[in-house]
Scaffold this motif. Structure first.
Motif, short mmCIF file in Angstrom:
data_model
loop_
_atom_site.label_atom_id
_atom_site.label_comp_id
_atom_site.label_asym_id
_atom_site.label_seq_id
_atom_site.Cartn_x
_atom_site.Cartn_y
_atom_site.Cartn_z
N UNK A 163 0.92 -1.13 0.29
CA UNK A 163 -0.14 0.12 0.12
C UNK A 163 1.01 1.26 -0.16
N UNK A 164 0.25 2.39 -0.82
CA UNK A 164 1.20 3.54 -0.78
C UNK A 164 2.15 3.58 -1.96
N UNK A 165 2.45 2.38 -2.55
CA UNK A 165 3.40 2.30 -3.66
C UNK A 165 2.89 3.24 -4.87
N UNK A 166 3.29 3.89 -5.71
CA UNK A 166 3.12 4.66 -6.83
C UNK A 166 4.03 4.21 -8.24
N UNK A 167 3.37 3.77 -9.03
CA UNK A 167 3.86 3.17 -10.33
C UNK A 167 3.90 4.04 -11.47
N UNK A 168 5.06 4.36 -12.26
CA UNK A 168 4.87 5.22 -13.59
C UNK A 168 5.16 4.42 -14.80
N UNK A 169 5.52 3.28 -14.75
CA UNK A 169 5.83 2.41 -15.80
C UNK A 169 4.94 1.17 -15.83
N UNK A 170 4.64 0.53 -17.17
CA UNK A 170 4.17 -0.72 -17.63
C UNK A 170 4.93 -1.20 -18.86
N UNK A 171 5.44 -2.37 -18.58
CA UNK A 171 6.29 -3.12 -19.41
C UNK A 171 5.37 -4.36 -19.82
#
Length: 249
Positions: A163-171
């Protein structure tokens, strides 16, 4: 006059918070944050090969950006609204105005709009950090290999996602077909026998690999506004306050 400064600061705070989102539904999938939910930038793309040789011609990776515009029934080979990864191709997309976050439950957080003339096998990772310093492999009900079509994924179930993680990329990686000598069948395909005439295989020709026509973050938050931009917004608001006071002085 005594309320002018708080009002100006409140206006600046509203600007910094970003524009309000308008929910949208794309191919039956609800995106509470609307158009901001979709990937904005191609970070990298390495096309694979067409089955039987050659490179897939539908390699304009920008077709995977923004709101998904091509459907799974798009005419094969017209390259209208999708990018073909090709056998073994790798596509990495970035969210720039928003961030993908876990929802904290088992609902889908990420939607990969994928198509093809038959089931295509692919894998998905999400990256965290400005330069995608850390990657997390995603999985679904049948493991970490997805089988084509519009695919919803619960990122909370991925190992290491908290919880709380933030993701900018999708591969997205397309699993290339290969002949398994033990079974005599093609792997990561629809089960045809090895060595049969290509004319009798399910046609994907130069448009091999999974076709991607959109990637959206169902669970998302706006990306933080860079400090210089935030400062300009605040300065603009305060400048307006000064002008107002002079007119009323």
């Amino acid at each position: 006059m005594t309320h002018a400064l708080p009002a100006a600061l409140l206006g600046a705070a509203c600007l910094l918070a970003g524009q309000s989102a308008t929910a949208s539904t794309v191919y039956g999938i609800d995106f509470p944050a609307g158009d901001i939910s979709f990937a904005d930038r191609v970070a990298s793309f390495t096309p694979g090969f067409g089955f039987g040789g050659g490179v897939a011609p539908c390699t304009d990776a920008s077709n995977a950006l923004g709101v998904a515009s091509a459907g799974p029934d798009s005419s094969l080979g017209e390259c209208n609204g999708y990018v073909s990864l090709g056998e073994g191709g790798m596509l990495t997309l970035q969210f720039t105005d928003n961030l993908l976050i876990p929802s904290g439950d088992s609902t889908n957080d990420l939607q990969v709009f994928a198509g093809g003339d038959h089931d295509e096998h692919f894998m998905v990772w999400i990256g965290i950090g400005d330069s995608a310093d850390t990657w997390f492999k995603l999985s679904g009900a049948e493991g970490d290999i997805f089988y084509g079509g519009s695919t919803g994924i619960d990122i909370d179930s991925a190992e290491g996602v908290l919880p709380g993680m933030k993701f900018s990329y999708v591969a997205i990686y397309d699993l290339p077909r290969y002949c398994n000598p033990e079974t005599g069948l093609m792997e990561w395909s629809v089960g045809e026998a090895c060595g049969v005439d290509i004319a009798h295989l399910p046609y994907d020709g130069p448009w091999a690999g999974v076709d991607i026509y959109g990637v959206g973050a169902i669970t998302t938050v706006p990306a933080p506004i860079p400090l210089p931009a935030a400062g300009l917004m605040l300065a603009s608001a305060l400048g307006g306050l000064v002008a107002l006071r002079r007119r009323r002085g």
